[in-house]
Scaffold this motif. Structure first.
Motif, PDB file in Angstrom:
ATOM      1  N   ARG A  23      48.902  13.560 -35.941  1.00 29.64           N
ATOM      2  CA  ARG A  23      47.904  12.633 -35.393  1.00 29.64           C
ATOM      3  C   ARG A  23      47.925  12.695 -33.862  1.00 29.64           C
ATOM      4  O   ARG A  23      48.940  12.402 -33.261  1.00 29.64           O
TER       5      ARG A  23
ATOM      6  N   GLU B 105      45.198  15.906 -36.798  1.00 22.83           N
ATOM      7  CA  GLU B 105      44.612  15.404 -38.044  1.00 22.83           C
ATOM      8  C   GLU B 105      43.443  14.467 -37.776  1.00 22.83           C
ATOM      9  O   GLU B 105      42.545  14.351 -38.608  1.00 22.83           O
ATOM     10  N   ASP B 106      43.453  13.806 -36.630  1.00 23.24           N
ATOM     11  CA  ASP B 106      42.406  12.843 -36.300  1.00 23.24           C
ATOM     12  C   ASP B 106      41.420  13.382 -35.257  1.00 23.24           C
ATOM     13  O   ASP B 106      40.686  12.613 -34.643  1.00 23.24           O
TER      14      ASP B 106
END
Length: 162
Positions: free
Chosen positions: A85, A28-29
């Motif tokens: 993440r 996600e990051d």
């Protein structure tokens, strides 16, 4: 099962043989996209980045996406698996992501897959190789796994031939 290694990068991606899918892991990051995902996105003229920007696929844990390669790689299809993440990636979440990828690929009846084991620079190579061996390989139903890796990880691959 035949496990081989290829150099991480466009040269390694172009050299792939005997696989019918490429499996990428995206967090996600992950902006910009690291490793194989970045190389693939570049070759696909930013198609993966546009999908991420649209919010259709964000890289959340257990997300999956199927993309065609449109002839830009020797493999016909790309499976993108969400990591959650990347900053929170640990051995346990890596194992979960690899097991999830194996399930997705098995459902799609993939016979041969190329993938980069996530966690470069965050997890030790021994832990990454162990997660591949313990979580991905037992759940993958195909016959061939090509790992896109640097020389140190490639040396640690289980049952490596080539």
């Amino acid at each position: 099962m035949n496990v081989t290694s290829y150099e991480l990068g466009l040269e390694g991606l172009d050299a792939l043989q005997g696989v019918d899918a490429l499996c990428l892991f995206v967090g996600e990051d992950d902006r910009p996209l690291p490793g194989s995902a970045g190389y693939v996105d570049w070759r696909l003229c930013g198609a993966l980045s546009r999908i991420l920007q649209s919010g259709f696929f964000v890289g959340a844990q257990d997300d999956s996406l199927l993309l065609p390669t449109d002839g830009r790689f020797s493999v016909p299809r790309i499976f993108v698996i969400g990591l959650g993440r990347r900053q929170a990636l640990d051995v346990s979440s890596l194992g979960e992501a690899l097991a999830n990828a194996a399930r997705v690929l098995a459902k799609a009846k993939v016979e041969g897959v190329a993938l980069e084991v996530p966690g470069v620079g965050k997890l030790e190579d021994a832990a990454r190789a162990s997660a591949l061996n313990d979580k991905f390989l037992p759940a993958f139903k195909g016959q061939r796994v090509a790992v896109l890796a640097d020389k140190e990880l490639a040396r640690r691959l289980p049952g490596r031939k080539g």
